[in-house]
Structure formats: C-alpha cells, structure tokens
Design a protein around this motif. Structure first.
Motif, PDB file in Angstrom:
ATOM      1  N   GLY A  73       0.783  -1.225   0.000  1.00  0.00           N
ATOM      2  CA  GLY A  73       0.000   0.000   0.000  1.00  0.00           C
ATOM      3  C   GLY A  73       0.815   1.275   0.000  1.00  0.00           C
ATOM      4  O   GLY A  73       0.250   2.368   0.040  1.00  0.00           O
ATOM      5  N   ARG A  74       2.130   1.169  -0.046  1.00  0.00           N
ATOM      6  CA  ARG A  74       2.974   2.354   0.002  1.00  0.00           C
ATOM      7  C   ARG A  74       3.523   2.669  -1.388  1.00  0.00           C
ATOM      8  O   ARG A  74       3.737   1.774  -2.214  1.00  0.00           O
ATOM      9  CB  ARG A  74       4.133   2.148   0.988  1.00  0.00           C
ATOM     10  N   ALA A  91      13.464  -1.817   4.789  1.00  0.00           N
ATOM     11  CA  ALA A  91      13.007  -1.899   6.180  1.00  0.00           C
ATOM     12  C   ALA A  91      12.793  -0.507   6.768  1.00  0.00           C
ATOM     13  O   ALA A  91      11.797  -0.262   7.462  1.00  0.00           O
ATOM     14  CB  ALA A  91      14.019  -2.676   7.013  1.00  0.00           C
ATOM     15  N   LEU A  92      13.720   0.411   6.482  1.00  0.00           N
ATOM     16  CA  LEU A  92      13.583   1.772   6.999  1.00  0.00           C
ATOM     17  C   LEU A  92      12.400   2.504   6.378  1.00  0.00           C
ATOM     18  O   LEU A  92      11.834   3.417   6.987  1.00  0.00           O
ATOM     19  CB  LEU A  92      14.871   2.559   6.761  1.00  0.00           C
ATOM     20  N   MET A  93      12.033   2.132   5.158  1.00  0.00           N
ATOM     21  CA  MET A  93      10.870   2.749   4.513  1.00  0.00           C
ATOM     22  C   MET A  93       9.552   2.171   5.017  1.00  0.00           C
ATOM     23  O   MET A  93       8.495   2.753   4.780  1.00  0.00           O
ATOM     24  CB  MET A  93      10.946   2.557   2.999  1.00  0.00           C
ATOM     25  N   SER A  94       9.623   1.044   5.678  1.00  0.00           N
ATOM     26  CA  SER A  94       8.413   0.413   6.190  1.00  0.00           C
ATOM     27  C   SER A  94       7.996   1.069   7.511  1.00  0.00           C
ATOM     28  O   SER A  94       8.664   1.987   8.001  1.00  0.00           O
ATOM     29  CB  SER A  94       8.663  -1.083   6.412  1.00  0.00           C
ATOM     30  N   ARG A 101       8.755  -6.153  -4.662  1.00  0.00           N
ATOM     31  CA  ARG A 101       8.475  -7.487  -4.128  1.00  0.00           C
ATOM     32  C   ARG A 101       7.810  -7.425  -2.768  1.00  0.00           C
ATOM     33  O   ARG A 101       7.074  -8.356  -2.377  1.00  0.00           O
ATOM     34  CB  ARG A 101       9.776  -8.293  -4.050  1.00  0.00           C
ATOM     35  N   GLU A 102       8.063  -6.324  -2.029  1.00  0.00           N
ATOM     36  CA  GLU A 102       7.445  -6.151  -0.709  1.00  0.00           C
ATOM     37  C   GLU A 102       6.153  -5.353  -0.783  1.00  0.00           C
ATOM     38  O   GLU A 102       5.636  -4.904   0.241  1.00  0.00           O
ATOM     39  CB  GLU A 102       8.435  -5.470   0.242  1.00  0.00           C
ATOM     40  N   GLY A 103       5.616  -5.184  -2.006  1.00  0.00           N
ATOM     41  CA  GLY A 103       4.273  -4.628  -2.156  1.00  0.00           C
ATOM     42  C   GLY A 103       4.169  -3.171  -2.519  1.00  0.00           C
ATOM     43  O   GLY A 103       3.053  -2.639  -2.654  1.00  0.00           O
ATOM     44  N   ALA A 104       5.290  -2.478  -2.692  1.00  0.00           N
ATOM     45  CA  ALA A 104       5.232  -1.042  -2.979  1.00  0.00           C
ATOM     46  C   ALA A 104       4.960  -0.770  -4.449  1.00  0.00           C
ATOM     47  O   ALA A 104       5.320  -1.551  -5.330  1.00  0.00           O
ATOM     48  CB  ALA A 104       6.546  -0.375  -2.581  1.00  0.00           C
ATOM     49  N   ASP A 111      -0.888  10.245  -5.531  1.00  0.00           N
ATOM     50  CA  ASP A 111      -1.299  11.409  -4.744  1.00  0.00           C
ATOM     51  C   ASP A 111      -0.552  11.491  -3.427  1.00  0.00           C
ATOM     52  O   ASP A 111      -0.810  12.361  -2.603  1.00  0.00           O
ATOM     53  CB  ASP A 111      -2.810  11.390  -4.479  1.00  0.00           C
ATOM     54  N   ARG A 112       0.428  10.564  -3.231  1.00  0.00           N
ATOM     55  CA  ARG A 112       1.197  10.577  -1.998  1.00  0.00           C
ATOM     56  C   ARG A 112       2.520   9.846  -2.205  1.00  0.00           C
ATOM     57  O   ARG A 112       2.634   8.968  -3.056  1.00  0.00           O
ATOM     58  CB  ARG A 112       0.425   9.919  -0.856  1.00  0.00           C
TER      59      ARG A 112
END
Length: 256
Positions: free
Chosen positions: A7-8, A231-234, A31-34, A83-84
């Motif tokens: 969702g990011r 990880a830091l972006m999560s 791969r982690e959904g971004a 939008d974000r």
C-alpha cells in the motif's frame, strides 16, 4: 502473506543500471508490495529501459537534483502517478574528476561546490520538492559511505558524504513534526557505476574490506543494503530518525 511496503508508494532516484543499489532497492520494494516510481537524470529512455527489468512496471519522471526548475515541477510530475509519497530513496552522488584520486589539495572551489551540491544539498532539495506529497509516516532514506574517516581516492566525495550525514540529521529534526523520518544507510563498497569512478585498486580494497569485516563482505551483492533501505521505509521503524545504519559487514567498528 503481506509485504513490508504493501500500500505504500516509493520514489527511487539514481537507477543507472541493474548493478546500482537503487535498482536493487526498487526491485525489493516492489516485491514487498510497494508501487515504485523512478526518476531519471538526463537519459529517461535509458532508465525506462532498465525499469522494464523490474518485476512490475515503474513510471519514470525526469529529475536533475541540481536544476531548480525540475525540482519545482517534481511534485506535479509525480502527481500524474500518485497522490502521496510514502518512501523516498536518495541515491545521488557525483564529483568531478578533479575532486577525486589525490585531488584534495588541488580541486577548485567550483568543482568542490558541484560535488557538495549534487551529493549532499540534493537531499534537502529532494525533501523540499516532494514535501507536498510526503504522507504522515513517510520515510526518506539516503545512501552513504562512512564519512568518519578518510578513504584513498575518495577525497572531496568524503567531505560531501560528511555533509550528507549532517544534512540528514537536520532534515530529521525539521521534518519530524510532520511525522517524516530521515535516515541514511552507510553501505560497504559495491561494484556500482559510481564506485568505478574512484581510482584503481578497487579489487584490493574490496578484498581487504571482506577480510576485515567480522561478517565478511560481498561487493557484488547489493541485497543486504536494499533490505535495510526497504526496512527503513516500512512502518517497522516508526520512532527511528536521524540515524546512520551501517550495512558493511561490521567493518566500521573494527580498529586498525
């Protein structure tokens, strides 16, 4: 199973080739959904071609971090795709040849200024340009190389990295009230395009690093660095900001 970045939306600068750290971060973030958006300096068709090697499509927007007009239009360019912005990777560094490989005492100010502008001030410029889109809880991550000591051939780039580290701390202070985190990842030596610009003896330097680092070090594997960035972006580090996370096999803490 959900990914760390589900969702990011993540913006990644500095993709120059599949060997770049930025590419490794973009690939793992997907791969982690971004959802990933890439920026391109000078050669958007090249970056678009490299982007096709990612697991999913990634739009490309133009960006020269030293061009105020492009910085001024960056939020609008990104708004065509999102939008974000929840994650932002700063992977931008460059110094003229005069500033490297023994040129510390001879490099002219114009070249030094260019190195600091591109490699350090650009972190603030990127934050300023994307601020209208940065969501609460957003995370900026910059790529660093240990600036606490001198390195052969690094010269003014080492100074620029020291400036980057200070810039990261001040940004963390000023963006904290908006719930935006700013951290750096200090990587060990990797075989990137940027690394090839710094003198000869790279293989010996890498071998010495691998011998000294308690965990060892593989200069061909950007995955550990990419994992730290993702990880830091999560949202797994919600109260961590102004930090320098070393991903170097432990080399930074070993004495001579």
């Amino acid at each position: 199973m959900s990914g760390l970045l589900d969702g990011r939306t993540v913006v990644v600068t500095g993709v120059l080739s599949e060997a770049s750290i930025a590419f490794a971060v973009a690939r793992l973030a997907q791969r982690e959904g971004a959802r990933v958006i890439l920026t391109a300096y000078g050669r958007p068709t090249l970056v678009a071609r490299i982007a096709r090697r990612l697991p999913q499509d990634a739009p490309v927007v133009p960006l020269d971090v030293t061009d105020e007009s492009q910085l001024a239009s960056l939020a609008e360019e990104l708004s065509a795709h999102t939008d974000r912005v929840d994650g932002l990777l700063h992977s931008v560094a460059r110094a003229p040849a005069s500033c490297l490989d023994g040129g510390f005492l001879t490099a002219p100010w114009a070249d030094v200024a260019s190195a600091v502008h591109t490699s350090a001030y650009s972190l603030q410029a990127l934050a300023r340009a994307t601020r209208p889109l940065l969501s609460p809880g957003a995370s900026m991550v910059g790529l660093d190389f240990d600036a606490s000591r001198t390195w052969s051939g690094y010269d003014w780039m080492g100074v620029a990295k020291a400036a980057l580290e200070a810039t990261g701390r001040y940004l963390a202070r000023d963006l904290g009230p908006a719930s935006v985190r700013v951290n750096l990842v200090a990587a060990g030596p990797l075989r990137t395009t940027a690394a090839r610009a710094i003198g000869e003896g790279g293989e010996a330097f890498e071998a010495d690093w691998a011998r000294t680092a308690p965990l060892g070090w593989d200069a061909t594997d950007a995955e550990p660095v990419a994992r730290a960035c993702v990880a830091l972006m999560s949202d797994w580090f919600p109260a961590t900001t102004g930090e320098i996370v070393h991903v170097d096999g432990g080399h930074h803490m070993v004495g001579a």
